[in-house]
Enzyme design. Structure first.
Site, PDB file in Angstrom:
ATOM      1  N   HIS A 148      -2.306  -2.008  -9.652  1.00  0.00           N
ATOM      2  CA  HIS A 148      -3.310  -1.380  -8.787  1.00  0.00           C
ATOM      3  C   HIS A 148      -4.564  -2.227  -8.828  1.00  0.00           C
ATOM      4  O   HIS A 148      -4.925  -2.787  -9.853  1.00  0.00           O
ATOM      5  CB  HIS A 148      -3.625   0.044  -9.281  1.00  0.00           C
ATOM      6  CG  HIS A 148      -4.256   0.902  -8.232  1.00  0.00           C
ATOM      7  ND1 HIS A 148      -5.600   0.854  -7.972  1.00  0.00           N
ATOM      8  CD2 HIS A 148      -3.716   1.795  -7.371  1.00  0.00           C
ATOM      9  CE1 HIS A 148      -5.859   1.703  -6.990  1.00  0.00           C
ATOM     10  NE2 HIS A 148      -4.742   2.293  -6.607  1.00  0.00           N
ATOM     11  N   ASP A 181       2.780   5.581  -6.446  1.00  0.00           N
ATOM     12  CA  ASP A 181       4.027   5.436  -5.673  1.00  0.00           C
ATOM     13  C   ASP A 181       5.267   5.319  -6.545  1.00  0.00           C
ATOM     14  O   ASP A 181       6.382   5.350  -6.027  1.00  0.00           O
ATOM     15  CB  ASP A 181       3.909   4.192  -4.769  1.00  0.00           C
ATOM     16  CG  ASP A 181       2.897   4.412  -3.662  1.00  0.00           C
ATOM     17  OD1 ASP A 181       2.016   3.567  -3.477  1.00  0.00           O
ATOM     18  OD2 ASP A 181       2.970   5.478  -3.023  1.00  0.00           O
ATOM     19  N   HIS A 201       0.863  -1.197   0.000  1.00  0.00           N
ATOM     20  CA  HIS A 201       0.000   0.000   0.000  1.00  0.00           C
ATOM     21  C   HIS A 201       0.897   1.244   0.000  1.00  0.00           C
ATOM     22  O   HIS A 201       1.766   1.369  -0.865  1.00  0.00           O
ATOM     23  CB  HIS A 201      -0.939  -0.105   1.216  1.00  0.00           C
ATOM     24  CG  HIS A 201      -2.076   0.860   1.255  1.00  0.00           C
ATOM     25  ND1 HIS A 201      -2.441   1.670   0.229  1.00  0.00           N
ATOM     26  CD2 HIS A 201      -2.959   1.139   2.262  1.00  0.00           C
ATOM     27  CE1 HIS A 201      -3.487   2.403   0.575  1.00  0.00           C
ATOM     28  NE2 HIS A 201      -3.825   2.104   1.801  1.00  0.00           N
TER      29      HIS A 201
END
Ligand code: SDX
Length: 450
Positions: free
Chosen positions: A329, A385, A290
């Site tokens: 994702h 990210d 995450h």
């Protein structure tokens, strides 16, 4: 009798033998082959209510049908008006506004107001909102003693999570979660204090004295001052860096029912106070799958070492040796719109800080992955990210601080989702069911007979 049921969807008219007059307009007709009974199940918002399945039984003492959905791959846990994502089209909107427009035209505090209140603020509302948050940037002096107890090399996320929970002991009135004014006060406190906690954790890590908030500065500038101010009288922030951090905060503010938000809603559903609920959400975010991924991306890029080593690394990933951090994702099966904006922001930051050599490795990794069947078949694209850590490193943040930089802005999203849950008449304490597949009853065996 095979345990298979025949399902008819009236929107498509499939399975003609089911009679249509017995059920409401949009519905499924589920035929249970175990009993030959048919059940009309209404379709609302493209879903069926799991509780509507409980009438499907094989006998009167049967508990009734449930759904089984590990990791909630296909389960809507709530109705929400906050954030909309279209994973196939790479769309992200906060309260209907496209992320691209908000990142270009707003400040983070303006977006935090939007996420929490549902509308963009007027000038007066924004001024009041900014004032209410600014006057809550200080921490109780005892919090410093609490933070001093950590080892110098304690991970900043561990310090943030613990300190967020500790704040609940300073504000016991925050337990009154059904009082709107009390909720509002804690929301101001949390959004105001989370950058201070993050900065204090960073200064503790570096063995530097804490820098107190400078309430004359903007939200991002004050954070930079608390992080990087040394012996100068007043910290002078570079406007390009200030704006880049504000944009990064906007991009990370909310993302519908992600793992951390699910934790926030679940903990909050027991009527725990918002401080411990936020600590729980931050704990979920800390995981490498995450929000912890931004830190892992930099470690991965350093492990690769140079652009020419990328093909070898990709081969190892395809052989199942680890994951391409910052890629993939659960919802986006297209390019994460946030990654695109972050990449554009990186160019502006590097004009000030100098180019981060990791960027070359990252762009080569992206180039190769986006044309490789293994990643294309699995619809793996860069996510939020993948590039954020490269900017954070260029801004001078240590790798361990990257997830803290995610948690700071996400605090407003967590709080908005928490309040929406509390005010939703359909919600109650979250308590999933299970499919038990352990032993049937058996008798105790004394130790000498085991
Ligand atoms: C965030 O949910 C949110 O909205 C989160 C977030 C937010 O704003 O809150 O967007 C923030 O958490 C972004 C994600 C950051 N995490 C990473 O970058 C870690 C690397 N990514 C993966 O771990 C993964 O992609 C997830 C966790 C993000 C999504 O996992 P899923 O949806 O459960 O997908 P999966 O693990 O079932 O993968 C499907 C297939 C598998 O291969 P097969 O078993 O079919 O052969 O794709 C493969 C996976 O092995 N796969 C990857 C991969 N991600 C998935 N293979 C290599 N590298 C990857 N990154």
């Amino acid at each position: 009798m095979p345990d298979n049921t025949i399902v008819q969807d009236t929107r498509t008219g499939k399975n003609p033998e089911a009679s249509k007059e017995m059920v409401p307009p949009d519905h499924l007709t589920i035929k249970d082959s175990r009993t030959n009974k048919e059940y009309p199940v209404p379709i609302q918002n493209g879903t069926i209510k799991a509780m509507d399945l409980r009438k499907i039984k094989v006998s009167d003492d049967d508990f009734g049908m449930m759904t089984y959905d590990p990791a909630f791959m296909n389960t809507a846990s709530c109705q929400s008006k906050i954030t909309f994502i279209d994973g196939d089209k790479g769309i992200l909107r906060y309260r209907g506004y496209p992320i691209e427009q908000l990142a270009e035209r707003c400040t983070y505090l303006e977006v935090a107001y939007l996420i929490l209140h549902g509308e963009l603020p007027t000038k007066t509302q924004l001024a009041d909102w900014t004032h209410n948050i600014t006057v809550h940037t200080l921490l109780h002096e005892n919090v410093k003693k609490f933070m001093d107890g950590f080892n110098y090399d304690a991970h900043p996320m561990g310090m943030l999570i613990s300190t967020l929970a500790a704040l609940s002991t300073f504000y016991p009135e925050s337990k009154n979660v059904h009082d709107a004014a009390t909720r509002k006060h804690q929301i101001h406190r949390l959004i105001g204090k989370v950058p201070t906690i993050a900065a204090f954790a960073y200064r503790h890590h570096r063995g530097l004295p804490y820098v107190y908030p400078d309430n004359e500065l903007s939200y991002p500038a004050n954070f930079l001052s608390m992080l990087f101010k040394m012996t100068e009288k007043k910290y002078v922030v570079n406007p390009v860096i200030e704006r880049a951090l504000d944009i990064l905060f906007i991009l990370h503010a909310d993302h519908e029912q992600n793992c951390g938000t699910n934790a926030m809603r679940s903990i909050g559903s027991s009527q725990a106070d918002p401080f411990v609920s936020t600590a729980g959400a931050a704990a979920a975010l800390y995981g490498p799958l995450h929000g912890g991924a931004n830190e892992q991306v930099l470690r991965m890029l350093r492990e690769i070492g140079s652009k020419d080593k990328v093909p070898e690394f990709v081969k190892r990933i395809k052989a199942g040796e680890g994951k391409l951090m910052g890629f993939g994702h659960r919802v986006y099966k297209n390019y994460d719109p946030r990654a695109k904006i972050i990449k554009e922001t990186a160019d502006k930051v590097f004009e000030v800080t100098g180019r981060n050599p990791q960027l070359e490795i990252a762009t080569e990794l992206e180039r190769i992955a986006l044309q490789d069947e293994y990643f294309m078949k699995r619809k793996l694209y860069p996510n939020v990210d993948f590039y954020s850590g490269i900017i954070y490193e260029a801004l001078g943040f240590p790798t361990e601080a990257f997830t803290v930089l995610f948690a700071i802005p996400r605090t407003s999203g967590w709080l908005a989702q928490w309040e929406e849950m509390l005010l939703d008449p359909e919600q109650k304490i979250a308590r999933p069911r299970q499919v038990y597949n352990g032993y049937d009853t058996r008798n105790f065996v004394p130790i000498e007979k085991r």
